[in-house]
Motif scaffolding. Sequence first.
Motif, PDB file in Angstrom:
ATOM      1  N   ASN A  79      74.729  16.578 -11.721  1.00 14.89           N
ATOM      2  CA  ASN A  79      75.430  17.186 -10.585  1.00 14.89           C
ATOM      3  C   ASN A  79      74.496  18.149  -9.858  1.00 14.89           C
ATOM      4  O   ASN A  79      73.848  18.969 -10.505  1.00 14.89           O
ATOM      5  CB  ASN A  79      76.634  18.010 -11.060  1.00 14.89           C
ATOM      6  N   PRO A  80      74.456  18.097  -8.521  1.00 19.21           N
ATOM      7  CA  PRO A  80      73.639  19.058  -7.769  1.00 19.21           C
ATOM      8  C   PRO A  80      73.978  20.499  -8.153  1.00 19.21           C
ATOM      9  O   PRO A  80      73.110  21.361  -8.198  1.00 19.21           O
ATOM     10  CB  PRO A  80      74.002  18.766  -6.311  1.00 19.21           C
ATOM     11  N   ILE A 138      64.997  20.429 -11.906  1.00 22.81           N
ATOM     12  CA  ILE A 138      65.153  19.341 -12.877  1.00 22.81           C
ATOM     13  C   ILE A 138      64.788  18.024 -12.200  1.00 22.81           C
ATOM     14  O   ILE A 138      65.307  17.701 -11.132  1.00 22.81           O
ATOM     15  CB  ILE A 138      66.602  19.265 -13.413  1.00 22.81           C
ATOM     16  N   CYS A 139      63.879  17.289 -12.822  1.00 19.46           N
ATOM     17  CA  CYS A 139      63.536  15.963 -12.313  1.00 19.46           C
ATOM     18  C   CYS A 139      64.476  14.972 -12.968  1.00 19.46           C
ATOM     19  O   CYS A 139      64.641  14.969 -14.185  1.00 19.46           O
ATOM     20  CB  CYS A 139      62.112  15.585 -12.689  1.00 19.46           C
ATOM     21  N   GLU A 140      65.062  14.108 -12.171  1.00 18.43           N
ATOM     22  CA  GLU A 140      66.007  13.164 -12.740  1.00 18.43           C
ATOM     23  C   GLU A 140      65.331  11.843 -13.093  1.00 18.43           C
ATOM     24  O   GLU A 140      64.435  11.377 -12.395  1.00 18.43           O
ATOM     25  CB  GLU A 140      67.150  12.929 -11.763  1.00 18.43           C
ATOM     26  N   PRO A 193      68.241  16.807  -4.289  1.00 19.99           N
ATOM     27  CA  PRO A 193      69.394  16.950  -5.173  1.00 19.99           C
ATOM     28  C   PRO A 193      70.389  15.806  -4.957  1.00 19.99           C
ATOM     29  O   PRO A 193      70.644  15.399  -3.830  1.00 19.99           O
ATOM     30  CB  PRO A 193      70.000  18.300  -4.752  1.00 19.99           C
ATOM     31  N   GLY A 194      70.895  15.271  -6.064  1.00 22.00           N
ATOM     32  CA  GLY A 194      71.849  14.161  -5.976  1.00 22.00           C
ATOM     33  C   GLY A 194      71.156  12.814  -5.945  1.00 22.00           C
ATOM     34  O   GLY A 194      71.812  11.774  -5.875  1.00 22.00           O
ATOM     35  N   GLU A 204      63.477   6.559   2.543  1.00 23.39           N
ATOM     36  CA  GLU A 204      62.236   6.935   1.842  1.00 23.39           C
ATOM     37  C   GLU A 204      62.110   6.297   0.460  1.00 23.39           C
ATOM     38  O   GLU A 204      61.191   6.616  -0.282  1.00 23.39           O
ATOM     39  CB  GLU A 204      62.175   8.459   1.689  1.00 23.39           C
ATOM     40  N   GLY A 205      63.086   5.446   0.116  1.00 23.29           N
ATOM     41  CA  GLY A 205      63.016   4.760  -1.180  1.00 23.29           C
ATOM     42  C   GLY A 205      63.624   5.549  -2.334  1.00 23.29           C
ATOM     43  O   GLY A 205      63.436   5.195  -3.501  1.00 23.29           O
ATOM     44  N   TYR A 206      64.356   6.619  -2.034  1.00 19.91           N
ATOM     45  CA  TYR A 206      65.039   7.388  -3.087  1.00 19.91           C
ATOM     46  C   TYR A 206      66.391   6.727  -3.385  1.00 19.91           C
ATOM     47  O   TYR A 206      67.092   6.292  -2.470  1.00 19.91           O
ATOM     48  CB  TYR A 206      65.301   8.827  -2.619  1.00 19.91           C
TER      49      TYR A 206
END
Length: 486
Positions: free
Chosen positions: A257-258, A272-274, A295-296, A368-370
């Motif tokens: 969660n953001p 935090i890197c997800e 975030p998210g 952007e490929g996210y």
Amino acid sequence: LKPSNKTFHVHPRLLSSDVYSQYESFRQGKQEIPKYFNFASDVLDKWSEIEKAGKRPSNPAFWWVNGKGEEVKWSFEELGFLSRKVANVLTKECGLQKGDRLILILPRIPEWWLVKVACMRAGIVIIPGTSQLSAKDILYRLQVSKATCIITTDKLAPAVDSVASQCQLLKTKLMVSKGSREGWLNFTEMYQNQSADHSCIKTKIQDPMIIFFTSGTTGFPKMAQHSQGSLGFRPLLSERYKFMNLKYCISGGEPLNPEVMEQWKSQTGLEICEVYGQTEMGVICSVYGGMKIKPGSMGKAAPLYDVQIIDKNANILPPGQQGEIAIRSKPIRPLGFFSEYLDNPKKTAETERGDFYVTGDRGIMDEEGYFQFIGRNDDIIISSGYRIGPFEVENALIEHPAVVESAVVSSPDPLRGEVVKAFVVLSPNFSSTDKKSLISDLQDHVKKTTAPYKYPRKVEFVKELPKTITGKIKRNELRDKEWGRT
Ligand code: ATP
Ligand code: MG
């Protein structure tokens, strides 16, 4: 990785970029994937030779430190020496042969890695399990995997004994312990007294190496079988994580969660890197070092995988459109992939669509490929024709000070077919607040935070949410109860 004579040879100063470029040439069909591969002999033993010749820096092969500051450090030669002894225990003393299955339930003590490397040497298929497993979990794993050997601690041995009579195939029980127990062999004593003379077995790259049980979030855990090749490939890539000082924080397994990310940052100063992945193939998407964090979002596709959002006919969808998260698996099945769900061809076939492997998760890719996670396929709520992902509703709820955590699922409704229902764990500060007004307060909050049609029409307060051993919310259990399914 330089394949010659159809065997992997590893460059002494292996860089991730070398692996990627090698991988690319496999993928483009420029190089043939080698027929034989064994991580112990083709990587570890090669590094041992290089180490012996003084051609590699004196970094240890293995360095373990526990909470009390006790250390174990091995060179490649020592790791080889000890793991050969263990291979002899397993083959000579326990009579295990190539292809036999062994369940390994240990905390992360050095023996864990010794057994793992020994199994590679002997071609034994390893089935790792967490020490949090209960007797019932162990019984299920022993029965479905048909394992003939188990290695665990004295703490878990009684749990194994309580179910062992229901596992006819289980022949050998080994305990990592200073003490003894009837019916159990003492692993520590046995391997210390063994000879270190063992020649590594030759394995085909597709031979089975490890069976991971999935988390069992959506039902009974499935057995995702990985090959010698798929297992060997990741350990090579995980080199990047060096915990010298805490600099990087990683979250995975469940959506982040953001709000949680925000709180973490305000209290630790760190972001935090997800990481998003599956037991079936490891990391699929991730925020890599130096990348912008959104975030998210779960970051970008792992360099090894061509990750796309596809529709039900396997067409690739453009950025911004919601669909299923999929990985290209044809014409060449990526090396890191599991081979199959053991004894479950139907489930294996369900993951195949056109040229893709479908993850069973829904998401969106941006320009952007996210990638953004929407929810597991089965968790998506379709209310009055709208598709609603539980995660965005949960994200909105957790921003409210009364909410500790929540799980959002579909619930039957005579008019709309199904509606959004939220199971909410309340913060103790709100336990005496009037529930009726709190419900409308939460509903208003969600309406303001996301699109109003996503608000939970039903809210139920609960003490806790059903979770797997690793803490993943079992939304399917709540949903099944709502729909009166068992
Ligand atoms: P089972 O397949 O037995 O029902 P499981 O899918 O939870 O259990 P795992 O392989 O441990 O077993 O988990 C992979 C799943 O976890 C993914 O398919 C996805 O649904 C979820 N997941 C993993 N990482 C993330 C993440 N960063 N954000 C959101 N979901 C994630
Ligand atoms: Mg799964």
